[in-house]
Write a protein that holds these residues in place. Structure first.
Motif, short mmCIF file in Angstrom:
data_model
loop_
_atom_site.label_atom_id
_atom_site.label_comp_id
_atom_site.label_asym_id
_atom_site.label_seq_id
_atom_site.Cartn_x
_atom_site.Cartn_y
_atom_site.Cartn_z
N ARG A 143 5.94 -7.24 -2.03
CA ARG A 143 4.79 -8.15 -2.05
C ARG A 143 3.68 -7.61 -2.96
O ARG A 143 2.99 -8.37 -3.63
CB ARG A 143 4.26 -8.33 -0.62
N THR A 144 3.53 -6.29 -2.96
CA THR A 144 2.50 -5.68 -3.81
C THR A 144 2.85 -5.87 -5.28
O THR A 144 1.98 -6.18 -6.10
CB THR A 144 2.37 -4.18 -3.49
N GLN A 145 4.13 -5.70 -5.63
CA GLN A 145 4.56 -5.92 -7.01
C GLN A 145 4.39 -7.38 -7.42
O GLN A 145 4.03 -7.68 -8.56
CB GLN A 145 6.01 -5.49 -7.17
N GLU A 146 4.61 -8.28 -6.46
CA GLU A 146 4.45 -9.71 -6.75
C GLU A 146 3.00 -10.05 -7.05
O GLU A 146 2.71 -10.79 -8.00
CB GLU A 146 4.94 -10.53 -5.55
N ILE A 147 2.08 -9.51 -6.26
CA ILE A 147 0.67 -9.80 -6.51
C ILE A 147 0.22 -9.14 -7.81
O ILE A 147 -0.67 -9.64 -8.51
CB ILE A 147 -0.21 -9.35 -5.32
N ALA A 148 0.85 -8.02 -8.19
CA ALA A 148 0.54 -7.38 -9.46
C ALA A 148 0.98 -8.26 -10.63
O ALA A 148 0.30 -8.31 -11.67
CB ALA A 148 1.22 -6.02 -9.54
N ARG A 149 2.10 -8.97 -10.46
CA ARG A 149 2.59 -9.85 -11.53
C ARG A 149 1.78 -11.13 -11.64
O ARG A 149 1.58 -11.65 -12.75
CB ARG A 149 4.07 -10.21 -11.28
N THR A 150 1.33 -11.65 -10.51
CA THR A 150 0.67 -12.96 -10.52
C THR A 150 -0.85 -12.88 -10.70
O THR A 150 -1.44 -13.83 -11.20
CB THR A 150 0.98 -13.71 -9.21
N CYS A 151 -1.45 -11.77 -10.28
CA CYS A 151 -2.91 -11.61 -10.42
C CYS A 151 -3.19 -10.68 -11.59
O CYS A 151 -3.36 -9.46 -11.42
CB CYS A 151 -3.52 -11.07 -9.13
N LYS A 152 -3.24 -11.23 -12.76
CA LYS A 152 -3.34 -10.43 -13.98
C LYS A 152 -4.66 -9.70 -14.10
O LYS A 152 -4.76 -8.70 -14.82
CB LYS A 152 -3.13 -11.34 -15.20
N THR A 153 -5.71 -10.20 -13.45
CA THR A 153 -7.02 -9.56 -13.57
C THR A 153 -7.24 -8.44 -12.56
O THR A 153 -8.27 -7.78 -12.58
CB THR A 153 -8.14 -10.61 -13.40
N THR A 154 -6.28 -8.24 -11.67
CA THR A 154 -6.39 -7.19 -10.65
C THR A 154 -5.46 -6.03 -11.00
O THR A 154 -4.27 -6.23 -11.22
CB THR A 154 -6.02 -7.74 -9.26
N ARG A 155 -6.03 -4.84 -11.04
CA ARG A 155 -5.22 -3.64 -11.24
C ARG A 155 -4.65 -3.22 -9.89
O ARG A 155 -5.42 -2.87 -8.98
CB ARG A 155 -6.05 -2.52 -11.86
N VAL A 156 -3.34 -3.24 -9.77
CA VAL A 156 -2.68 -3.01 -8.48
C VAL A 156 -1.91 -1.69 -8.51
O VAL A 156 -1.18 -1.40 -9.46
CB VAL A 156 -1.71 -4.17 -8.14
N SER A 157 -2.07 -0.92 -7.45
CA SER A 157 -1.34 0.35 -7.34
C SER A 157 -0.96 0.58 -5.89
O SER A 157 -1.54 0.00 -4.97
CB SER A 157 -2.20 1.52 -7.84
N TRP A 158 0.06 1.42 -5.67
CA TRP A 158 0.45 1.77 -4.31
C TRP A 158 0.85 3.24 -4.29
O TRP A 158 1.44 3.76 -5.23
CB TRP A 158 1.57 0.88 -3.77
N VAL A 159 0.48 3.92 -3.22
CA VAL A 159 0.69 5.37 -3.11
C VAL A 159 1.77 5.66 -2.09
O VAL A 159 1.84 5.04 -1.04
CB VAL A 159 -0.61 6.10 -2.75
N ARG A 160 2.60 6.65 -2.39
CA ARG A 160 3.71 7.06 -1.53
C ARG A 160 3.54 8.53 -1.13
O ARG A 160 4.10 9.42 -1.77
CB ARG A 160 5.04 6.89 -2.25
N PRO A 161 2.77 8.81 -0.09
CA PRO A 161 2.62 10.20 0.33
C PRO A 161 3.91 10.74 0.94
O PRO A 161 4.76 9.98 1.41
CB PRO A 161 1.52 10.15 1.40
#
Length: 334
Positions: A143-161
């Motif tokens: 879902r995070t990758q999807e919002i990264a593809r569709t919301c071009k003006t938002t810089r999206v990242s996710w952390v894996r501790p």
């Protein structure tokens, strides 16, 4: 960052991220969400809403607040019927609310887990999902990758501790090492990345301040053997066959003596080790704490909490006794 939303703000990680925000960005306005109240000695955001991320009213507050940064930390691996709702439904609801904003946030950072990239040296490689929590995490990342593809003006990242003790239910790892009368039972001696929580906070802030995008592994600077970890906990380790270990875990879990379900055995067998790739090479991030540091910090915190409860108990008893002697119709709640 001027207007920041933090989900899971009452938790250990949420509180530490909020504290760091206050120090590094003193003028920032923060709105926090959690399904529990912030402790009396905790740090309060500018506005706090006691509701989880799957609440229908979430979008109303977000539209009114108009955040430029969203930090989604509401994640749990507890064994119950609610984690999937909090993890997947909560994330889905949050992302749906973000899409309703007239002006999309500039930054979105999502807490993920090492179980997705646990054995991967590169962040773009994912592990196979082996249990419900793994599936939750994969769904969140999808879902995070999807919002990264569709919301071009938002810089999206996710952390894996790596394993972060005391955060989103990961105590089950320690319970598996030390949960049965001071004896740790295991059928192998795997290695783990035990990430110090302060390094996770530093990584989150580094990614946000650097406008990083995509997946970032956040392991410790080293790994530690399960046998060494148990020694740091002052426990004794007994090796036994995997089938016997599974039966013991299953019985204790069914009897509700332990919160560690048999599904966790995969981590006790194979461990959890990954590489710090993009954080180091692209953002020049350096881990400052070892896995041993993380365990000793957790043990120290547990002792502090235990001492605090022990000191509070006599006071509570004296208060109750005083109230009782004053009036038999007065009840004292703790």
């Amino acid at each position: 960052m001027k207007r920041v939303v933090i989900t899971g703000v009452a938790g250990t990680l949420g509180q530490m991220v909020l504290r760091e925000l206050r120090q590094s960005h003193p003028s920032v306005k923060v709105m926090g969400f959690d399904n529990v109240n912030i402790s009396t000695n905790g740090i309060a955001p500018d506005s706090f809403h006691k509701r989880d991320s799957k609440s229908r009213g979430l979008s109303v507050q977000l539209v009114e607040f108009q955040p430029d940064t969203v930090i989604h930390l509401a994640l749990t691996s507890e064994d119950s019927s609610s984690p999937s709702k909090i993890n997947t439904e909560g994330t889905q609801n949050l992302f749906a609310a973000l899409r309703l904003l007239p002006i999309p946030p500039k930054r979105l950072l999502v807490l993920s887990s090492a179980c997705v990239g646990g054995s991967a040296s590169e962040e773009n490689t994912a592990n196979e999902a082996k249990d419900a929590f793994d599936k939750d995490i994969q769904d969140i990342e999808r879902r995070t990758q999807e919002i990264a593809r569709t919301c071009k003006t938002t810089r999206v990242s996710w952390v894996r501790p790596g394993v972060v003790l005391g955060v989103y239910g990961t105590e089950w790892v320690l319970q598996g090492w030390s949960g049965v009368g001071g004896v740790v039972m295991g059928s192998s001696d795997p290695s783990y990345n035990i990430t110090h929580i302060s390094d996770v906070v530093r990584a989150i802030m580094t990614i946000l301040d650097s406008d990083g995008e995509g997946a970032y592994n956040v392991p410790a600077r080293d790994s530690i053997k399960a046998s060494e970890a148990t020694k740091l906990l002052g426990k004794t380790q007994i090796y036994c066959p995997h089938w016997l270990l599974y039966v013991i875990f299953l019985v204790l879990w069914l009897l509700r003596y332990s919160r560690t379900s048999p599904r966790a055995l995969q981590y006790y067998q194979k461990g959890l080790v990954m590489q710090n790739g993009r954080l180091a090479t692209e953002l020049n991030f350096k881990d400052t704490r070892t896995s041993k540091d993380a365990i000793l910090h957790y043990v120290k915190q547990q002792k502090v909490q235990a001492n605090g409860k022990a000191e509070a108990s006599p006071k509570t008893t004296r208060t109750s006794a005083t109230s009782t002697s004053t009036s038999t119709s007065t009840s004292t709640s703790t």
